[in-house]
Design a protein around this motif. Sequence first.
Motif, mmCIF file in Angstrom:
data_model
loop_
_atom_site.group_PDB
_atom_site.id
_atom_site.type_symbol
_atom_site.label_atom_id
_atom_site.label_comp_id
_atom_site.label_asym_id
_atom_site.label_seq_id
_atom_site.Cartn_x
_atom_site.Cartn_y
_atom_site.Cartn_z
ATOM 1 N N GLU A 95 15.617 -2.601 51.611
ATOM 2 C CA GLU A 95 15.993 -1.660 52.664
ATOM 3 C C GLU A 95 15.296 -0.339 52.384
ATOM 4 O O GLU A 95 15.336 0.164 51.260
ATOM 5 C CB GLU A 95 17.513 -1.455 52.702
ATOM 6 C CG GLU A 95 17.922 -0.406 53.753
ATOM 7 C CD GLU A 95 19.429 -0.272 53.923
ATOM 8 O OE1 GLU A 95 20.195 -0.950 53.201
ATOM 9 O OE2 GLU A 95 19.833 0.523 54.791
ATOM 10 N N ASN A 115 16.619 1.458 59.003
ATOM 11 C CA ASN A 115 17.807 1.940 59.721
ATOM 12 C C ASN A 115 17.400 2.653 61.002
ATOM 13 O O ASN A 115 16.499 3.489 61.001
ATOM 14 C CB ASN A 115 18.592 2.916 58.844
ATOM 15 C CG ASN A 115 19.217 2.233 57.648
ATOM 16 O OD1 ASN A 115 20.246 1.566 57.759
ATOM 17 N ND2 ASN A 115 18.571 2.369 56.493
ATOM 18 N N GLU A 127 18.200 -2.260 61.263
ATOM 19 C CA GLU A 127 19.635 -2.102 61.018
ATOM 20 C C GLU A 127 20.221 -1.153 62.050
ATOM 21 O O GLU A 127 19.790 -0.014 62.195
ATOM 22 C CB GLU A 127 19.882 -1.575 59.600
ATOM 23 C CG GLU A 127 19.404 -2.540 58.531
ATOM 24 C CD GLU A 127 19.937 -2.223 57.146
ATOM 25 O OE1 GLU A 127 20.715 -1.251 56.995
ATOM 26 O OE2 GLU A 127 19.566 -2.958 56.208
ATOM 27 N N ASP A 177 24.758 -2.995 60.521
ATOM 28 C CA ASP A 177 25.018 -2.226 59.297
ATOM 29 C C ASP A 177 26.478 -1.766 59.270
ATOM 30 O O ASP A 177 27.095 -1.607 60.331
ATOM 31 C CB ASP A 177 24.091 -0.998 59.298
ATOM 32 C CG ASP A 177 23.835 -0.464 57.895
ATOM 33 O OD1 ASP A 177 24.477 -0.934 56.940
ATOM 34 O OD2 ASP A 177 22.979 0.433 57.778
ATOM 35 N N LYS A 195 25.951 -6.898 57.706
ATOM 36 C CA LYS A 195 25.977 -6.232 56.400
ATOM 37 C C LYS A 195 27.394 -5.723 56.156
ATOM 38 O O LYS A 195 27.874 -4.838 56.870
ATOM 39 C CB LYS A 195 24.981 -5.070 56.365
ATOM 40 C CG LYS A 195 23.537 -5.533 56.502
ATOM 41 C CD LYS A 195 22.558 -4.431 56.136
ATOM 42 C CE LYS A 195 22.448 -4.245 54.640
ATOM 43 N NZ LYS A 195 21.381 -3.290 54.291
HETATM 44 MG MG MG Z 1 21.383 0.416 56.260
#
Ligand code: MG
Length: 280
Positions: free
Chosen positions: A59, A117, A149, A179, A200
């Motif tokens: 990530e 993200n 995400e 996320d 997640k």
């Molecule tokens: Mg994240």
Amino acid sequence: RAKEDEPNSYHFYDNEMEQSIVRRLNMISDLKHAIEHDQFELFYQPKVHLASNTIVGAEALIRWHKDGSLIPPNEFIPVAEESGLINEIGKWVIETACKECAKWQKIGMKGLTVAVNLSPVQFKRGNLPTHIFRALQKYNLDPNLLELEITESLFIDNADHVKQQIHIMAEKGINFAIDDFGTGYSNLNYLTTFNASTLKIDMSFVRHMLNNPQQQHIVNAIIKMSRVMDLENVAEGVEDEQTAQELLAKGCVYGQGYFWSPPVPSDKFLRLLKQYANAA
Ligand code: MG
Ligand code: C2E
Ligand code: MG
Ligand code: MG
């Protein structure tokens, strides 16, 4: 409203508000400066396959080098979102992450994925897919290696233009992860209308789960749900080996957390990759 007989309370309120506005305006101009002067860096945190203890991806997490110190995202992303600067910053994040992931493929780390993200703000202009496709093309990166995400908050308005953009990107093979799953307030219906690939599990359920039966119940439920819905799952915030083992026993497939590594600069991440590859 200020009253003539309460001058102090008025001034106190006024000053506090003024100060917070000034602080925010200063940060906006600092962020503009940061964009122009390349003060951002991406750190990478490994995503680990629990059963084999191998790194399968990373990530990307942004950092800001400001006057010699490293500013974490929670301190500037909200201002970047309010001011719209997140569009510019987000473009840089996508470019940089794609470039890095393409580099991993070239040096033999085939199939290693990168997760980026996204802020809901980045969906407002409607040109997010264009920017993302451009970055993939520029670095000749397989869309399957990119994971985006997003959080449940993106679906609160149930907006068509959001769903459309996700659809366009998912059709090309880009993967989507929810996320911080379990912390949002939206109903879960959105999960049936768009093709997420991964949940997640938020670290607030994972970090101290060994001492907390309630949190374990939630983790169990999310893992079961992901299996029923044929989604992958990643536990965030795994800080010790026992938690990693417990997650594996519960049917969790991937983990991220300080137990393996905090987010690290790209060169350090490469060293980590080689270390794990040698150990395997
Ligand atoms: Mg994240
Ligand atoms: P997130 O996407 O949920 O990222 C996970 C956060 O948990 C990261 O914080 C990571 O450093 C931290 N973390 C990972 N493992 C552990 C652990 O074992 N224990 C603990 N206590 N923490 C752990 P970070 O890097 O400060 O990022 C915070 C949030 O900022 C991210 O949460 C994400 O929502 C946002 N963010 C980061 N980079 C970007 C970006 O490029 N764009 C956007 N829009 N948001 C970003
Ligand atoms: Mg998270
Ligand atoms: Mg988050």
